[in-house]
Design a protein around this motif. Structure first.
Motif, short mmCIF file in Angstrom:
data_model
loop_
_atom_site.label_atom_id
_atom_site.label_comp_id
_atom_site.label_asym_id
_atom_site.label_seq_id
_atom_site.Cartn_x
_atom_site.Cartn_y
_atom_site.Cartn_z
N ASN A 1 -30.96 14.79 45.97
CA ASN A 1 -29.68 14.85 45.26
C ASN A 1 -28.75 15.91 45.88
OD1 ASN A 1 -30.41 12.84 43.48
ND2 ASN A 1 -31.18 14.26 41.93
N ILE B 1 -25.45 24.78 38.60
CA ILE B 1 -26.76 24.73 39.27
C ILE B 1 -27.19 26.13 39.70
CG2 ILE B 1 -27.92 23.89 41.34
CD1 ILE B 1 -26.28 21.34 41.09
N GLN C 1 -28.47 27.83 36.68
CA GLN C 1 -29.82 27.37 36.36
C GLN C 1 -30.86 27.98 37.32
OE1 GLN C 1 -29.67 23.08 36.42
NE2 GLN C 1 -29.49 22.98 34.19
N ASP D 1 -23.71 14.30 37.63
CA ASP D 1 -24.42 14.36 36.34
C ASP D 1 -25.94 14.27 36.53
OD1 ASP D 1 -21.98 14.56 35.10
OD2 ASP D 1 -21.83 12.41 34.69
N GLU D 2 -26.35 13.44 37.49
CA GLU D 2 -27.79 13.36 37.79
C GLU D 2 -28.31 14.65 38.39
OE1 GLU D 2 -30.85 10.59 40.47
OE2 GLU D 2 -28.67 10.20 40.45
N LEU D 3 -27.49 15.29 39.18
CA LEU D 3 -27.92 16.54 39.80
C LEU D 3 -28.08 17.65 38.77
CD1 LEU D 3 -28.53 18.06 42.44
CD2 LEU D 3 -26.09 18.60 42.58
N THR D 4 -27.23 17.68 37.75
CA THR D 4 -27.36 18.71 36.71
C THR D 4 -28.63 18.53 35.88
OG1 THR D 4 -25.96 17.34 35.27
CG2 THR D 4 -24.89 19.09 36.53
N SER D 5 -29.06 17.27 35.73
CA SER D 5 -30.28 17.02 34.95
C SER D 5 -31.54 17.15 35.79
CB SER D 5 -30.22 15.62 34.32
OG SER D 5 -30.11 14.63 35.32
N LYS D 6 -31.43 16.85 37.09
CA LYS D 6 -32.60 16.92 37.96
C LYS D 6 -32.17 17.46 39.31
CE LYS D 6 -36.21 14.10 40.10
NZ LYS D 6 -36.73 12.72 40.30
N ILE D 7 -32.58 18.68 39.58
CA ILE D 7 -32.24 19.31 40.86
C ILE D 7 -33.35 18.99 41.85
CG2 ILE D 7 -31.75 21.48 42.02
CD1 ILE D 7 -30.91 22.62 39.34
N SER D 8 -32.96 18.20 42.88
CA SER D 8 -33.94 17.83 43.90
C SER D 8 -33.27 17.91 45.27
CB SER D 8 -34.48 16.41 43.65
OG SER D 8 -33.43 15.46 43.71
N THR D 9 -34.09 17.86 46.29
CA THR D 9 -33.57 17.96 47.65
C THR D 9 -32.72 16.75 48.02
OG1 THR D 9 -35.55 19.21 48.25
CG2 THR D 9 -34.21 18.36 50.05
#
Length: 445
Positions: free
Chosen positions: A221, A365, A368, A211-219
């Motif tokens: 995560n 992702i 997106q 769920d955190e990855l869907t809201s914030k895509i970072s390296t």
């Protein structure tokens, strides 16, 4: 648990001899013993001794024994390749093997040999191994109490001339499983519990991270999700192996019949005592010694014919009883395996659902990222179009900057009209490009 761990742990090695100690005395030959060398440990390591936890079938008591490989092979009548499956230095997939006198079980942390009289478990400090010993002892003691109650009630009913509960229903209840099935059930329960616990922990960690990855895509995560997926694939493979092993065992009636060790031991004992009784009958009836050879000419033909008929009838009766009991106990073992097959299948479905959620998150992702990529392409297209329009001013400036004279240079309003006409032409050209992009559906305008 601490008492059991302290009781099952191997004893500490003895300290090295100190020459300055008063209790130290040289040998009569004047030679001093080896100092600083654990001769006993070298001997054990040379013989390949392993520490095993032995649980007795009758009393349920546990003890730690040191047995080498060849002694274990002779004790359980197992080949070397079966003992190699229990070696903790190697990683083997989960396996349940039924042999002539033992059942070899390799299920996650539980690596043991089950016979009709005992369970030999590799000594380990793992909590699941200690829980296996505690649970098996509890069930054996509870089963022993039930057997005592049942024997007392059967004696009471026999004195009254009545029938027992087992006689009325013709068979053994599912609660009174033989020892090897109880030990196998505890091993399956420990393995299924361990796998289900790991699956639940993986779920607890996975869903918030996804769920955190869907809201914030970072390296960071993405790296955590990659490690999570690797653990998920490895755990799914292990659960799948346990499930396939149980399913393969359920599909083979011969392997299930081979695993009923108590019944085979009882038949062997009855056959052994039956042969002894027949030999004793011969010696008493013919007034001969048991070791004395009996001549077929000296014995009467009627006695030989009667003995042959009795042996044939006894063999037919034993074969009929063994087939019926084997079929009955195969059903019991099949029901036992089916219960844990459902548990492993539920754990596998849980992991499959988690994998599908991860795949859906990856698809989301990717969508997106594709959307962002499309927006960048549209912005680049607009920027390229604007650059092309602005380049028109550079072309006009280059033309009028050439070294030649015309009458337009003499007019004071010529510069203003050149700028106006060039700007209007650029705006019309830019609008034409936008209409073309919209007409071709190259960008949502």
């Amino acid at each position: 648990m601490e008492d059991i761990k302290a009781r099952l742990l191997p004893a500490k090695p003895s300290p090295v001899l100190n020459p300055r100690d008063t209790s130290y005395r040289p040998t009569p030959f004047g030679r001093q013993p080896f100092q600083g060398v654990d001769v006993l440990g070298l001997k054990k390591r040379g013989q390949g001794l392993r520490s095993w936890i032995r649980v007795d079938a009758t009393t349920g008591d546990s003890q730690v024994i040191e047995v080498d490989k060849f002694t274990m092979m002779r004790r359980c009548d197992l080949p070397a390749r079966d003992l190699r499956l229990l070696d903790p230095l190697f990683v083997y997939p989960s396996t349940i093997l039924g042999r002539e006198k033992a059942i070899v079980v390799n299920l996650e942390q539980i690596r043991c040999i089950i016979t009709s009289d005992e369970v030999l478990l590799l000594n380990s400090l793992d909590s699941y191994v200690l829980q296996y010993v505690v649970e098996l002892q509890r069930r054996l003691k509870a089963g022993g109490a039930d057997d005592v109650w049942q024997s007392e009630s059967s004696d009471f009913n026999r004195r009254r001339g009545g029938r027992t509960f087992r006689d009325m229903f013709g068979g053994t209840s599912a609660d009174y499983l033989p020892f090897e099935f109880k030990a196998l059930e505890v091993a399956l329960e420990a393995a299924c519990t361990f796998l289900d616990t790991q699956a639940s922990e993986l779920e607890i960690e996975a869903y918030p991270l996804l769920d955190e990855l869907t809201s914030k895509i970072s390296t960071s995560n993405l790296e955590r999700v990659r490690r999570l997926k690797s653990r998920l694939v490895a755990l799914t493979r292990r659960v799948q192996k346990v499930r396939d092993e149980i399913e393969q065992l359920m599909d083979d009636d011969g392997d299930m019949a081979e695993m009923y060790l108590t019944e085979k031991k009882r038949r062997m004992d009855s056959l052994f005592y039956g042969e002894q009784s027949v030999a004793g009958y011969r010696s008493v009836d013919g007034a001969l010694s048991i070791s004395a050879p009996v001549s077929p000419v000296s014995s009467p033909p009627d006695c030989r014919r009667l003995e042959k008929n009795l042996s044939l009838a006894r063999s037919r009766h034993d074969s009929t009883r063994s087939s019926e009991s084997a079929t009955e106990h195969i059903d019991e073992l099949e029901m036992l395996l089916e219960a844990y097959f459902v548990v492993t299948d539920s754990t596998l479905n849980k992991l499959t659902s988690l994998k599908e959620y991860i795949d859906d998150t990856e698809d989301f992702i990717n969508i997106q990222l594709d959307n962002v990529r499309n927006q960048l392409i549209q912005f680049e297209l607009l920027l390229t179009t604007g650059t092309f329009v602005v380049a028109i001013f550079g072309v006009v400036a280059g033309i009028f900057g050439m070294n030649f004279e015309i009458k337009l240079f003499d007019s004071p309003s010529a510069f203003k009209w050149v700028l106006v006409i060039t700007g209007i032409s650029g705006a019309i050209l830019f609008g034409s490009f936008l209409w073309f992009f919209r007409h071709r559906r190259l960008m949502p305008l």
